[in-house]
Design an enzyme around this catalytic site. Structure first.
Site, PDB file in Angstrom:
ATOM      1  NE  ARG A 159      -1.993  -1.118   3.741  1.00  0.00           N
ATOM      2  CZ  ARG A 159      -1.617  -0.123   4.535  1.00  0.00           C
ATOM      3  NH1 ARG A 159      -1.965   1.121   4.253  1.00  0.00           N
ATOM      4  NH2 ARG A 159      -0.881  -0.347   5.610  1.00  0.00           N
TER       5      ARG A 159
ATOM      6  CE  LYS B  49      -5.459  -4.777   4.760  1.00  0.00           C
ATOM      7  NZ  LYS B  49      -6.048  -5.458   5.942  1.00  0.00           N
TER       8      LYS B  49
ATOM      9  CG  HIS C 153      -6.453  -5.283  10.626  1.00  0.00           C
ATOM     10  ND1 HIS C 153      -5.142  -4.887  10.804  1.00  0.00           N
ATOM     11  CD2 HIS C 153      -6.487  -5.933   9.445  1.00  0.00           C
ATOM     12  CE1 HIS C 153      -4.425  -5.271   9.760  1.00  0.00           C
ATOM     13  NE2 HIS C 153      -5.220  -5.912   8.929  1.00  0.00           N
TER      14      HIS C 153
ATOM     15  CB  SER D 265       0.659  -6.751   6.817  1.00  0.00           C
ATOM     16  OG  SER D 265      -0.578  -6.389   6.280  1.00  0.00           O
TER      17      SER D 265
ATOM     18  CE  LYS E 295      -4.686  -9.571   9.989  1.00  0.00           C
ATOM     19  NZ  LYS E 295      -3.458  -9.128   9.346  1.00  0.00           N
ATOM     20  CB  THR E 296      -2.829 -14.929   6.668  1.00  0.00           C
ATOM     21  OG1 THR E 296      -3.431 -13.669   6.363  1.00  0.00           O
ATOM     22  CG2 THR E 296      -3.209 -15.928   5.602  1.00  0.00           C
TER      23      THR E 296
ATOM     24  CG  ASP F 290      -6.753  -8.695   6.580  1.00  0.00           C
ATOM     25  OD1 ASP F 290      -5.957  -8.561   7.522  1.00  0.00           O
ATOM     26  OD2 ASP F 290      -6.933  -7.821   5.723  1.00  0.00           O
TER      27      ASP F 290
ATOM     28  NE  ARG G  74       0.666  -9.283   1.466  1.00  0.00           N
ATOM     29  CZ  ARG G  74       0.095  -9.172   2.664  1.00  0.00           C
ATOM     30  NH1 ARG G  74      -0.865  -9.996   3.023  1.00  0.00           N
ATOM     31  NH2 ARG G  74       0.504  -8.247   3.508  1.00  0.00           N
TER      32      ARG G  74
END
Length: 609
Positions: free
Chosen positions: A131, A277, A296, A314, A318-319, A333, A400
């Site tokens: 981003r 996002k 989040h 990130s 989390k994933t 997410d 990704r």
């Protein structure tokens, strides 16, 4: 046999789409555009076919909302003419996964990688591999609801309605010069009570592929008959804002949201995550207005209906940690927590691929197959095939993969679950001070939620080359349009009502700070999470951390005992004490801005020096 939609694009691709893409790359007006390869278009026989079996039903077959509109009234039929977009004579709306795969190749938008579990389309997003937060703006419509509610700051940067109108007109003018556009109509939020309808207008098939993976898909064309979007994103990524200084922007890239106009425009960045996002930020605005809590976090649920939330930025895990073969994945997410329980915002996952292997992260590794899409992953040619190399991060550490959630075998089809039993705050501690796991009191939970300490991990944002300590309120400050205490008050209400347990899990460094110590192994972090979700942590003995005050277990199955005492992992004990005091001071200093705000002052639950 090719679909009718594919026959249409093959008829137009070589003279329209490919000419358009290749000419953009070759001109100085599009310095950010990735170098698309169009060699496959001149000879359609070289295109790769899907490697999925065709003799039985697949979850991908449930997505059948595809429609291609052709002719001078194509935009009218696709319902984008009210935007002012009337030029394209071909609109591809909600293509099936197979059609997207065919279009991406026909357009020469990337390469097909021979992943172990199936051929996977791969794109290069140019210099934007994360981003671009400094280029994101929200229109400040003076006197409006958003003007009164948004926490205007360096993250929620204001711009004027006049600037938005100028940029909006440019997006419309650009799309009116192209022959073909891609439109995706879908949904955000699995709970129908708060679900939002979202529309994306894109230049390329792979961008529609990305949002198809990431958002909730309509199953049939009938689901779109009365579709009126709550918000529309027009992605004009091939264009840049050359007069950005005159418009008060940060660069020639711009991501601008107008809440009252229910529209956003994107210029200059090819990164897929801007689409995802951006809508998440809007959900963080909409839901609290109705008393619901946007988060989040990732989430999963056990066989007995026990659910767990994983908060974190990130790169914190989390994933990875929510993809548990013993539990059903709700989402990786973005979630909401309302009166009914928790629910996923999305229809897919967006996982980092750095150092990915089947041994360490089997679910994610196996999810990389046809219908998934790789971004910025190194490919090595071998015997005529492109083989992904997840260990080569010369392009970016933020490689990704996006994939529909049904690529996870044990995903939770309902995408909703009861109120969570456990809440885990994931921190990537770059100082090497925090233990791998700690139990928090309710007050400490609020303190750490508001603090959101972690590290910005290389590649997740432009300009980040190595982990840097940061405090990101609510573990997602970059996506919070409202003041952090608004979300903290919502969490406090939920904790009080449902009695969820809270934990801090450090997936960062041990034995020293970044550059000296070692990153926690995924095996260690998983063992900590297992102890939480299976309840065995309740049988552990605990010691109170002398500075931070949280309770640290003395033993956890699968975790080396010395790791639970971070000081013992440092060769220089005095150096650890100094670094712990340094981190505690940072916590205290950061929290000063929250003193006296919200429903309660949580300062007393922080570290003590």
């Amino acid at each position: 046999m090719l679909s009718s939609s594919t026959r249409t694009i093959l008829k137009h691709a070589s003279r329209t789409a490919v000419r358009s893409f290749s000419s953009r790359v070759g001109t100085s007006n599009f310095p950010h555009a990735p170098a698309f390869k169009a060699s496959s278009v001149s000879n359609p026989k070289t295109r790769t076919k899907s490697t999925l079996p065709t003799d039985h039903h697949e979850p991908r077959d449930d997505y059948q909302a595809s429609r291609t509109f052709e002719g001078t009234d194509a935009c009218l039929k696709a319902k984008i003419s009210p935007l002012g977009i009337t030029g394209p004579s071909t609109i591809h709306r909600n293509l099936t996964f197979q059609e997207l795969f065919e279009h991406e190749q026909a357009n020469g938008e990337g390469l097909v990688a021979r992943a172990e579990y199936g051929d996977t389309f791969t794109v290069d997003t140019g210099k934007f591999t994360g981003r671009s937060p400094k280029d994101k703006f929200i229109v400040r419509n003076i006197g409006s609801d958003s003007d009164k509610n948004i926490d205007w700051n360096d993250i929620n940067q204001p711009t004027s309605p006049e600037v938005f109108e100028e940029l909006y007109n440019r997006t419309v003018a650009h799309f009116n010069t192209v022959d073909t556009a891609y439109v995706f109509d879908g949904f955000c939020g699995a709970n129908p009570k708060s679900q939002k309808k979202v529309r994306f207008v894109h230049e390329m098939a792979w961008q529609q592929h990305f949002v198809t993976n990431m958002f909730i898909r309509p199953e049939t064309e009938a689901d779109l008959e009365d579709f009126e979007p709550d918000f529309t994103v027009i992605n004009c990524c091939s264009q840049v804002v050359e007069d950005w200084e005159d418009l008060g922007l940060h660069s020639d890239t711009a991501v601008v949201f107008n809440i009252e106009k229910k529209t956003a425009v994107i210029f200059g960045t090819w990164y897929g995550g801007e689409n995802k996002k951006g809508i998440f930020s809007l959900m963080n605005y909409w839901l609290p207005m109705n008393g619901d809590f946007p988060m989040h976090c990732s989430a999963n649920v056990g066989k007995n209906g026990d659910s767990t939330l994983f908060f974190g930025l990130s790169g914190t895990g989390k994933t990875t940690l929510s993809a548990d073969p013993e539990r059903a994945l709700i989402g990786d997410d973005e979630h909401g927590w309302d009166r009914d329980g928790i629910f996923n915002f999305e229809g897919g996952c967006y996982a980092k691929t750095i150092n990915l292997s089947e041994q360490t992260e089997p679910d994610i590794y196996r999810a990389i197959k046809t219908d998934a899409m790789l971004e910025n992953v190194k490919l090595n040619e071998k015997e005529g095939s492109q083989i992904p190399d997840y260990f080569d991060v010369s392009k970016t550490q933020n490689g990704r993969v996006s994939y529909p959630i049904f690529h996870i075998p044990n995903y939770h089809k309902e995408q909703m679950a009861d109120h969570p039993n456990n809440i885990i705050f994931l921190s990537c501690d770059a100082f090497g001070v925090l233990p791998p796991i700690a139990k928090l009191s309710s007050g400490q939970a609020m303190y750490h939620f508001i603090s959101g300490y972690t590290a910005k991990v290389a590649g997740t944002e432009r300009g980040i080359k190595e982990p840097a300590a940061t405090f990101s309120a609510c573990f997602g400050a970059a996506f919070l349009p409202l003041h952090p205490t608004r979300y903290a008050d919502l969490l406090q209400e939920k904790l009080e009502e449902h009695g969820s347990s809270a934990y801090l899990v450090n997936s960062g460094w041990s034995g020293g700070p970044y550059g000296e110590g070692d990153r926690m192994s995924i095996k260690t972090t998983r063992a900590c999470v297992d102890a939480i979700v299976n309840g065995s942590i309740h049988d552990a003995e605990f010691k109170i951390d002398p500075i931070f005050g949280f309770r640290v277990p003395t033993s956890i199955e699968g975790v080396e005992p010395h790791l639970l005492n971070p000081k013992s992992t440092w060769e220089d004990q005095d150096a650890y004490d100094n670094k712990a005091k340094e981190l505690a001071t940072m916590y205290i200093k950061n929290f000063e801005k929250y003193e006296g705000q919200g429903s309660m002052d949580y300062t007393k639950f922080g570290p003590k020096l």
